[in-house]
Enzyme design. Structure first.
Site, PDB file in Angstrom:
ATOM      1  N   SER A  63      -7.159  -0.250   3.563  1.00  0.00           N
ATOM      2  CA  SER A  63      -6.691  -0.400   2.179  1.00  0.00           C
ATOM      3  C   SER A  63      -7.771  -0.172   1.125  1.00  0.00           C
ATOM      4  O   SER A  63      -7.460  -0.171  -0.070  1.00  0.00           O
ATOM      5  CB  SER A  63      -6.074  -1.791   1.983  1.00  0.00           C
ATOM      6  OG  SER A  63      -4.757  -1.822   2.483  1.00  0.00           O
ATOM      7  N   LYS A  66      -7.181   2.347  -1.633  1.00  0.00           N
ATOM      8  CA  LYS A  66      -6.562   2.060  -2.929  1.00  0.00           C
ATOM      9  C   LYS A  66      -7.567   2.116  -4.074  1.00  0.00           C
ATOM     10  O   LYS A  66      -7.170   2.123  -5.247  1.00  0.00           O
ATOM     11  CB  LYS A  66      -5.859   0.705  -2.882  1.00  0.00           C
ATOM     12  CG  LYS A  66      -4.689   0.664  -1.892  1.00  0.00           C
ATOM     13  CD  LYS A  66      -3.986  -0.679  -1.899  1.00  0.00           C
ATOM     14  CE  LYS A  66      -2.808  -0.714  -0.936  1.00  0.00           C
ATOM     15  NZ  LYS A  66      -3.181  -1.033   0.442  1.00  0.00           N
ATOM     16  N   SER A 123      -2.969  -5.928  -2.762  1.00  0.00           N
ATOM     17  CA  SER A 123      -3.087  -4.734  -1.918  1.00  0.00           C
ATOM     18  C   SER A 123      -1.721  -4.186  -1.506  1.00  0.00           C
ATOM     19  O   SER A 123      -1.516  -3.776  -0.365  1.00  0.00           O
ATOM     20  CB  SER A 123      -3.929  -5.047  -0.663  1.00  0.00           C
ATOM     21  OG  SER A 123      -4.305  -3.878   0.010  1.00  0.00           O
TER      22      SER A 123
END
Length: 390
Positions: A63, A66, A123
């Site tokens: 993640s 991102k 997230s």
């Protein structure tokens, strides 16, 4: 035999005399993040790398992907192509995302600001795809934008297949590349208004109210931490790109592939402590200081003062004298009129010998429009006659 032993001892002593400081320094450096397979420490304002360990090893970023998604969102906000108040309608595709999510429903409408919170704090994979579709029209087109930005930043070891970091064989990055992306994201100062949130609510007061809790627990436990992004998949293991401010310093620490979240957080903490403990910032130029003047014969005004987009900082070890640095300015090859205030028009580079220490964008201190025909004629007349005034 005695003579041979004496010779060996002499060689050992000479070796110790020439190498002890290097060995001690290396031992100390290796102890900063001993369990992290890949790590880097970079100072945001100067861009200097203070520590790296297998920092160019290509690994799944999970993640932490991102960070690039957030960067493109912030750029679209800056260009006013989207606004924080705008409501985004959630597609079936976005709502179907698994993993970490904010449980968006198909057909639901949510503001860009709340989706931004959903990505930065919780997230949310679903929020990432929803924003990707809003900005580019489809997730695939947004991924193309991500990889185009990778090229713009000069990153050689990063390729994205989605905006959220869900597993894919051709989705990879490095600790160094993630630090560069994080630095670029932090240039948009408003991002830390979201990444520094520890907890908040979406749809507050409604039936489907959702409690956001930051996946980066160091936000609450490490002084000055203002982001940025955690990551975990079975393949990527535990990852974190963290940033923290203290005085004039803004550190970016990246750890990838840690076996446990405790090991990841410990490595990041050690990296930040090392940076803040060993270094101090020196301001060379203020962000309001004119470093160059660009002439444009068809512009109004003709001469445009250029200033750095932020204070130009370098780092030095504490208790060490400041070295002599060389400043050089490079301008963009072609500039189109009109020019907006704040438009990037070149670079100021600080070097120490052959080593580049810091590189900061130069921007327009005021707008420049196209000069009208009368002004161009007057300039031509002055050039021909030598008269300063007409």
């Amino acid at each position: 035999m005695r003579r041979f032993v004496s010779m060996l001892l002499a060689i050992s002593v000479i070796t110790m005399l020439f190498h002890p400081a290097h060995t001690q320094a290396e031992d100390k450096k290796d102890s900063i993040a001993p369990t992290a397979p890949s790590a880097i420490l970079m100072e945001k304002n100067s861009g200097m790398t203070l520590y790296d360990k297998e920092a160019d090893k290509e690994l799944p970023p999970a993640s932490m992907t991102k960070i690039m998604t957030l960067l493109l969102i912030m750029e679209e906000l800056e260009k006013e192509n989207i606004s924080l108040e705008e409501k985004v309608r959630i597609s079936e595709h976005a709502a179907s995302m698994g993993g970490s999510q904010i449980f968006l429903e198909a057909g639901e409408e949510m503001t860009v600001e709340d989706l931004l919170k959903g990505i930065a704090v919780a997230s949310g994979n679903d929020a990432s795809v929803a924003m990707a579709e809003r900005i580019a029209g489809s997730e695939d087109e947004f991924v193309k934008m991500m990889n185009d930005k990778v090229k713009d930043l000069g990153l050689k070891h990063t390729h994205f297949e989605n905006p959220n970091g869900l597993p894919h064989d051709n989705h990879y990055s490095t600790a160094r590349d993630m630090a560069v992306m994080a630095r670029e994201l932090l240039m948009h100062e408003a991002i830390t208004d979201y990444t520094s949130i520890y907890d908040d609510y979406l749809r507050k007061g409604e039936k489907n109210e959702f409690w956001l809790v930051n996946t980066n627990k160091l936000i609450k436990n490490y002084p000055g931490m203002d982001g940025l992004k955690t990551g975990f998949t079975n393949k990527a293991k535990y990852c974190l790109t963290a940033s923290a401010k203290k005085g004039d310093l803004h550190m970016i620490a990246v750890v990838m592939g840690a076996e446990k979240p405790k090991e990841r957080n410990e490595a990041v903490t050690n990296l930040l402590d090392f940076g803040f403990g060993q270094y101090e910032g020196v301001k060379l130029y203020s962000k309001d200081e004119i470093l160059h003047s660009m002439e444009n014969s068809r512009g109004m005004p003709k001469d445009l003062p250029l200033v750095p987009e932020k204070d130009v900082m370098i780092l030095k070890k504490k208790n060490e004298e400041k070295a002599k640095y060389k400043t050089s300015v490079t301008l963009n090859e072609s500039v189109d009129l009109p020019i907006k205030k704040g438009e990037h028009l070149g670079w100021v580079t600080i070097s120490n010998g052959k080593e580049e220490i810091s590189k900061v964008r130069l921007e327009a201190s005021e707008p420049v429009n196209k000069a009208n025909l009368l002004e161009l004629w007057q300039r031509s007349f002055r050039n021909l006659t030598g008269f300063e005034k007409f």
